[in-house]
Design a protein around this motif. Structure first.
Motif, PDB file in Angstrom:
ATOM      1  N   GLN A   9       0.836  -1.206   0.000  1.00  9.39           N
ATOM      2  CA  GLN A   9       0.000   0.000   0.000  1.00  9.39           C
ATOM      3  C   GLN A   9       0.867   1.251   0.000  1.00  9.39           C
ATOM      4  O   GLN A   9       1.913   1.293   0.615  1.00  9.39           O
ATOM      5  CB  GLN A   9      -0.904   0.010   1.225  1.00  9.39           C
ATOM      6  CG  GLN A   9      -1.757   1.266   1.300  1.00  9.39           C
ATOM      7  CD  GLN A   9      -2.545   1.389   2.582  1.00  9.39           C
ATOM      8  OE1 GLN A   9      -2.931   0.396   3.170  1.00  9.39           O
ATOM      9  NE2 GLN A   9      -2.780   2.608   3.004  1.00  9.39           N
ATOM     10  N   ILE A  12      -4.147   5.703  -0.192  1.00  9.40           N
ATOM     11  CA  ILE A  12      -5.500   5.367  -0.602  1.00  9.40           C
ATOM     12  C   ILE A  12      -6.420   6.476  -0.115  1.00  9.40           C
ATOM     13  O   ILE A  12      -6.353   6.878   1.056  1.00  9.40           O
ATOM     14  CB  ILE A  12      -5.970   4.013  -0.006  1.00  9.40           C
ATOM     15  CG1 ILE A  12      -5.070   2.878  -0.475  1.00  9.40           C
ATOM     16  CG2 ILE A  12      -7.426   3.751  -0.363  1.00  9.40           C
ATOM     17  CD1 ILE A  12      -5.354   1.551   0.215  1.00  9.40           C
ATOM     18  N   GLY A  14     -10.582   7.617  -0.297  1.00  9.80           N
ATOM     19  CA  GLY A  14     -11.916   7.185  -0.684  1.00  9.80           C
ATOM     20  C   GLY A  14     -12.978   8.065  -0.047  1.00  9.80           C
ATOM     21  O   GLY A  14     -12.711   8.801   0.907  1.00  9.80           O
ATOM     22  N   GLU A  57      -4.231   6.277   9.204  1.00  5.60           N
ATOM     23  CA  GLU A  57      -5.536   6.463   8.580  1.00  5.60           C
ATOM     24  C   GLU A  57      -6.289   7.568   9.302  1.00  5.60           C
ATOM     25  O   GLU A  57      -6.217   7.679  10.527  1.00  5.60           O
ATOM     26  CB  GLU A  57      -6.354   5.176   8.647  1.00  5.60           C
ATOM     27  CG  GLU A  57      -5.692   4.001   7.971  1.00  5.60           C
ATOM     28  CD  GLU A  57      -6.434   2.695   8.159  1.00  5.60           C
ATOM     29  OE1 GLU A  57      -6.181   1.774   7.366  1.00  5.60           O
ATOM     30  OE2 GLU A  57      -7.260   2.582   9.090  1.00  5.60           O
TER      31      GLU A  57
END
Length: 138
Positions: A9, A12, A14, A57
């Motif tokens: 990874q 990312i 979204g 995150e």
């Protein structure tokens, strides 16, 4: 399978939108109901970035509510937006075992009845630590 095993990874990003419709049983002659007789919308942004064994995150969101114009005896019930942010820090060992530190903060959501603001704003913070073995589902 080999592509999955070799995946690493990077970044990312979204987005999601949760919509709750005013479905279910609702009776304006009762104070407590299973349904709310109002819509809610929750847009959320998710960002995840990995640096080596570390993954960071963050997911900010806001929940927006429509007014219930037929609340208990014909009153108008409104609720301010609820703002939230979730954060996660994960460390993955080479064996596949991982551990995470999670947290969430939210605030807002005070209500008004016929334009009179209630003294009921919500605010909370939660955190947890969770280790996981590689062979068990999260």
């Amino acid at each position: 399978m080999k592509d999955f095993a070799s995946y690493r990874q990077d970044l990312i990003v979204g987005m999601s939108l949760q919509v709750s419709a005013p479905l279910g049983q609702y009776d304006n002659s009762k104070l407590l109901n299973l349904g709310n007789d109002r819509w809610s919308f929750k847009p959320e942004l998710g960002i995840s970035k990995a640096w080596g064994p570390w993954t960071f995150e963050v997911a900010p969101s806001v929940t927006i509510f429509s007014d219930n114009t037929d609340f208990f005896g014909g009153n108008i019930f409104a609720q301010a937006p609820i703002y939230a942010v979730q954060a996660h820090i994960l460390y993955t060992f080479q064996s596949g075992v991982w551990m995470a530190l999670d947290g969430i903060y939210f605030t807002g959501g005070h209500t008004t009845l016929n334009g009179v603001k209630g003294d009921n704003e919500q605010r909370n913070t939660r955190g947890r630590f969770q280790p996981r073995a590689a062979d068990r589902p999260p």
